[in-house]
Motif scaffolding. Structure first.
Motif, short mmCIF file in Angstrom:
data_model
loop_
_atom_site.label_atom_id
_atom_site.label_comp_id
_atom_site.label_asym_id
_atom_site.label_seq_id
_atom_site.Cartn_x
_atom_site.Cartn_y
_atom_site.Cartn_z
N SER A 193 0.84 -1.21 0.00
CA SER A 193 0.00 0.00 0.00
C SER A 193 0.87 1.25 0.00
O SER A 193 1.71 1.45 0.88
N ASN A 194 0.66 2.10 -0.99
CA ASN A 194 1.39 3.37 -1.05
C ASN A 194 1.05 4.26 0.13
O ASN A 194 1.88 5.01 0.63
N SER A 195 -0.22 4.19 0.54
CA SER A 195 -0.67 5.01 1.66
C SER A 195 0.10 4.66 2.92
O SER A 195 0.57 5.55 3.66
N ALA A 196 0.26 3.36 3.19
CA ALA A 196 1.01 2.93 4.37
C ALA A 196 2.45 3.43 4.30
O ALA A 196 3.01 3.92 5.29
N LYS A 197 3.02 3.35 3.11
CA LYS A 197 4.40 3.78 2.93
C LYS A 197 4.54 5.27 3.22
O LYS A 197 5.41 5.71 3.97
N LYS A 198 3.59 6.04 2.68
CA LYS A 198 3.63 7.48 2.89
C LYS A 198 3.48 7.80 4.38
O LYS A 198 4.20 8.63 4.95
N GLY A 199 2.54 7.13 5.04
CA GLY A 199 2.33 7.35 6.47
C GLY A 199 3.59 7.07 7.27
O GLY A 199 3.99 7.88 8.13
N LEU A 200 4.22 5.94 6.98
CA LEU A 200 5.43 5.58 7.72
C LEU A 200 6.57 6.56 7.49
O LEU A 200 7.30 6.93 8.41
N GLU A 201 6.69 7.01 6.25
CA GLU A 201 7.75 7.98 5.96
C GLU A 201 7.52 9.29 6.70
O GLU A 201 8.46 9.92 7.20
N GLU A 202 6.24 9.68 6.78
CA GLU A 202 5.95 10.92 7.53
C GLU A 202 6.25 10.73 9.02
O GLU A 202 6.78 11.64 9.68
N ILE A 203 5.93 9.55 9.53
CA ILE A 203 6.24 9.29 10.95
C ILE A 203 7.74 9.37 11.18
O ILE A 203 8.22 9.95 12.16
N GLN A 204 8.49 8.78 10.24
CA GLN A 204 9.94 8.82 10.34
C GLN A 204 10.47 10.27 10.40
O GLN A 204 11.27 10.62 11.27
N GLN A 205 9.97 11.07 9.47
CA GLN A 205 10.38 12.47 9.43
C GLN A 205 9.97 13.18 10.73
O GLN A 205 10.70 13.97 11.30
N PHE A 206 8.74 12.88 11.17
CA PHE A 206 8.21 13.50 12.38
C PHE A 206 9.10 13.17 13.58
O PHE A 206 9.43 14.05 14.38
#
Lengths: 519, 519
Positions: B310-323
């Motif tokens: 899921s691209n959405s999951a990937k995007k979410g995780l990347e944002e969490i990482q940045q956060f």
């Protein structure tokens, strides 16, 4: 204008699409009228017609017949408004000044719910009860929005069996009046009350309430006012001496209360034609209530044989005399005007009453009453099961009027009110310095310094500095690659545009030094 | 208990006097139950029966059949309360602390009416819409009390076409919930929101909101908390990877949101039995959402082949990482817990979400969430005629919970909170000194000194000094005949009980000196 009237008769028969069309058409029309500067009467007529169309339309919307158009939702309810940052900055500043005066006199504060059981409000406001907002019966208690803060205060005292308190209360109240928003009259507005409840010796609390009004207006730099005073017992005594039935006392007061807006001839007609007094009685009343003065008038009336036939009048005058003496001690007597035409609208006053009237330099734009109050000794008893009462006296500050006076004052000044308290803006002169800015912000926040930065990764320096100038942020910390390399930051004084290099580690202490100097 | 149920069936047939009697009887009964410490269930049953009787009675009262008994009026509406001076002192202190943090971050403030057009609120709260308070249709617009501050904020932005603002808003909101007043849940309560609206680079505003929550709790000396974070895109991505229909995403979130109160078994049953997921799907979801951790978990999940479909999951995780990286810069990462079970109830969140959980030393008394929020990028667009949206992120401080935590803290301390700011009490030691006291008060007020005196002509010295001790007034000025004759006044330090004679003319300067020392 004739066309509109024809339309009005068809009410409820118009179908929804026609209604939508009509509203659209009339809105265009009103804009045209405004553009060519048509008369206010003309514009008002059209505007009230649009209001009526919208009301008809709302029936359809409520029935779920047509989806509400997003654009129709984009307004606060009739007679209410949002307050933007500038307005809130002025309002909070004024409120803080007022609260500091209340606290100077040792007041505590309380709060009560925005709605009350409907029965709590019933029978307290006379004719104005029709202006009360009722809640829908959703199963449970029958509720209404509060109409003022005084009745909830009385309910609170009776419920908690409090026999003495000195409190202020600031809160919104609700009246389904015809909003006259241009005159600053709204359906939701803030009230700001100070009251002293308790069984004390006469007039000591009363004169302090008036002194508080005096201090507040002075603190707000509005020193151009006078304080009208009168006494309910004196008015009642006058009516008594005229042999008027006691049941008419309060309705005559309501008429007399209009004397600040209407000439005596109109009021005289109202109390004779509408309220059934004889011409003779009216003239007798007129010969007294049109008078105003100070101690000398009190002394004169105390020798007036006709008036002295009433004990109530005598008692009222003696209290006024004592009150004027107290005013001298409190150094406010130069503002006081004993004015027999001051009657105050509300039924519940029982003793001394007063009203602060702001005098405008421009005779045409009268601001009128900005604070008022008086003694009400029987209200709490209405709530006590055994009718045990608590004597009260209070003053209500007309904050909405004060806000608009002060907003107008500010708008004439070149200096804008500051709406944010930011002390330092952290800016970058080149790209890729976000994390460096964040580190600096965090350090400033940890040291209780109010700091902001752009939420953009790579903001333009010009835009960052423009923000500082627009919002009057006193200092900017500017970082760039050169600064980073040399272990320094630049501090810019926004108003003088002076810049200075500072060792990075000393940033917080240097900023604190500058902020202290800047105070 | 059986008797009650028989009564319940007769509803509306009972006559008013019987009702009054029954209420009286049941009230006595409940007091007996309380006295003998009956079980809560038993007391609650009787209490809800009384509530029902009162509701029936209210029909008669509304019809004007019987005059409302004064004693029945003496309460605020169900689920609301008055705030007395002590409570207000704590509330105002806490609010001032919170506001100072908002200002530290450069926020402006706005205000909106307490009611909105009903249509503004419609379709924003899902199932909870039934909790909205409606106003009675008194001819005109259909209004409801606001349910939160977020929807009025979105309406305000859309209406005024504001594309960026950083504002806080403190105001009361209304929910016709079943009040659980012992748990601090009321129908009228204060909300305290901070939001950043505007099109900015990712997560910079989000992490500042979390930093603000962190600063507030620290400022209130409540440092024992953790910050749970998660991302709506990650949850959606997980459901997507599980091949669940998109229409079910939000209702599954509501179930998952209960995981802080219910065990997984119950939630699992809810999403399978009630919400129609297969056992397999539920277990797959469970294998992810029961996990929590920090960076290492993010890294692990970023390598999870199933989730990465899921691209959405990937995007979410990347944002969490940045956060999480930004959290390190803002020195709050030691508080952060990445918790996949955090879902947040409200529909409108679209990105990062967070919740501050206060950890109690006493495991049994969990205070729970005291601040929460997240990103909601589409709400403003719901109001804009052209669906132009403004991305938003915010944090809501659970002030009511904080108030009760801090009230409990204060109640354990021996020192009471000061409810008045009086600095000097002007007392007299003998009779007939009222005017002298008044003169001194006036002088102190004129010099911005907070001063009080008794409103009695001849108060007793002991009572005056007791007032000072009870309300912690630091100084008393005491006058007597001797002092008057000698042109002096006595200043008493209330806590040390030291007294000192001062030349009358120097009173103000001496008091100011003492107050400065006392700070």
């Amino acid at each position: 204008m004739e066309d509109f009237k024809v339309e009005e008769k068809n009410e409820k028969l118009t179908d929804k699409n026609t209604l939508l069309h009509q509203i659209q058409f009339m809105t265009q029309y009103i804009n045209r009228l405004k553009a060519k500067q048509a008369s206010k009467t003309e514009i008002d007529a059209v505007s009230s017609y649009i209001e009526q169309l919208k009301q008809e339309l709302s029936v359809y919307i409520r029935n779920g017949d047509i989806p509400p158009k997003a654009s129709l939702l984009l307004k606060p309810p009739k007679g209410t408004r949002d307050y933007g940052p500038e307005q809130m900055a002025v309002r909070n500043k004024v409120l803080n000044d007022i609260i500091s005066v209340f606290k100077r006199h040792g007041a505590v504060t309380i709060d009560t719910p925005v709605f009350e059981l409907k029965d709590v409000l019933t029978g307290k406001y006379g004719e104005d009860s029709k202006l009360i907002y009722d809640m829908e019966d959703q199963g449970g208690e029958i509720l209404s929005l509060r109409y003022d803060l005084t009745v909830p205060f009385a309910r609170y005292l009776a419920m908690n069996k409090i026999s003495n308190i000195k409190r202020y209360h600031i809160g919104k109240v609700y009246r389904r009046d015809n909003p006259a928003m241009t005159k600053g009259r709204y359906r939701e507005f803030l009230q700001c009350d100070f009251d002293i409840a308790g069984q004390y010796d006469p007039l000591i609390a009363d004169v302090e309430c008036v002194r508080i009004g005096y201090e507040i207006l002075n603190r707000l730099d509005l020193s151009n006012f006078c304080i009208k005073i009168n006494h309910r017992a004196l008015l009642d005594g006058l009516f008594e001496a005229c042999k008027i039935e006691a049941s008419k006392f309060r309705i005559i007061c309501s008429s007399i209360d209009k004397l600040d807006k209407e000439p005596w001839e109109l009021v005289r007609r109202e109390i004779t034609v509408e309220k059934g007094l004889t011409e003779e009685e009216a003239d007798k009343i007129g010969s007294y209530i049109l008078r105003s003065g100070r101690e000398e008038l009190v002394n004169l009336l105390l020798k007036d044989e006709f008036l002295m036939t009433s004990n109530s009048a005598k008692k009222g005058l003696e209290e006024i005399q004592q009150f004027l003496h107290f005013c001298t001690i409190y150094k406010i007597s130069y503002k006081i005007k004993f004015d027999l035409s001051l009657a105050r609208g509300l039924d519940y006053y029982t003793g001394l009453i007063y009203e602060f009237v702001l005098e405008s330099k421009n005779k045409d734009e009268s601001v009128g009453s900005v604070a008022a109050g008086g003694r009400y000794d029987n209200l709490v008893g209405m709530f006590d099961p055994k009718h045990k009462t608590v004597p009260c006296v209070g003053i209500s500050i007309g904050v909405e009027r004060l806000f608009s006076v002060i907003e107008t004052k500010f708008s004439k000044e070149t200096e804008k009110v500051r709406i944010i308290d930011t002390q330092v803006y952290v800016a970058s002169a080149q790209k890729n310095l976000l994390e460096e800015r964040m580190k600096i912000c965090c350090e400033l926040w940890s040291n209780d310094i109010n700091a902001e930065q752009s939420y953009k990764k790579n903001p333009k320096l010009l835009q960052q500095l423009q923000y500082c100038e627009e919002y009057k942020v006193p200092f900017a910390v500017i970082i760039g690659e050169r600064e980073l390399e040399q272990g320094i930051v630049k501090i810019r004084n926004i108003s003088t545009r002076e810049e200075e290099d500072i060792v990075r580690e000393n940033l917080v202490s240097e900023i604190l030094k500058k902020l202290n100097l800047n105070l």
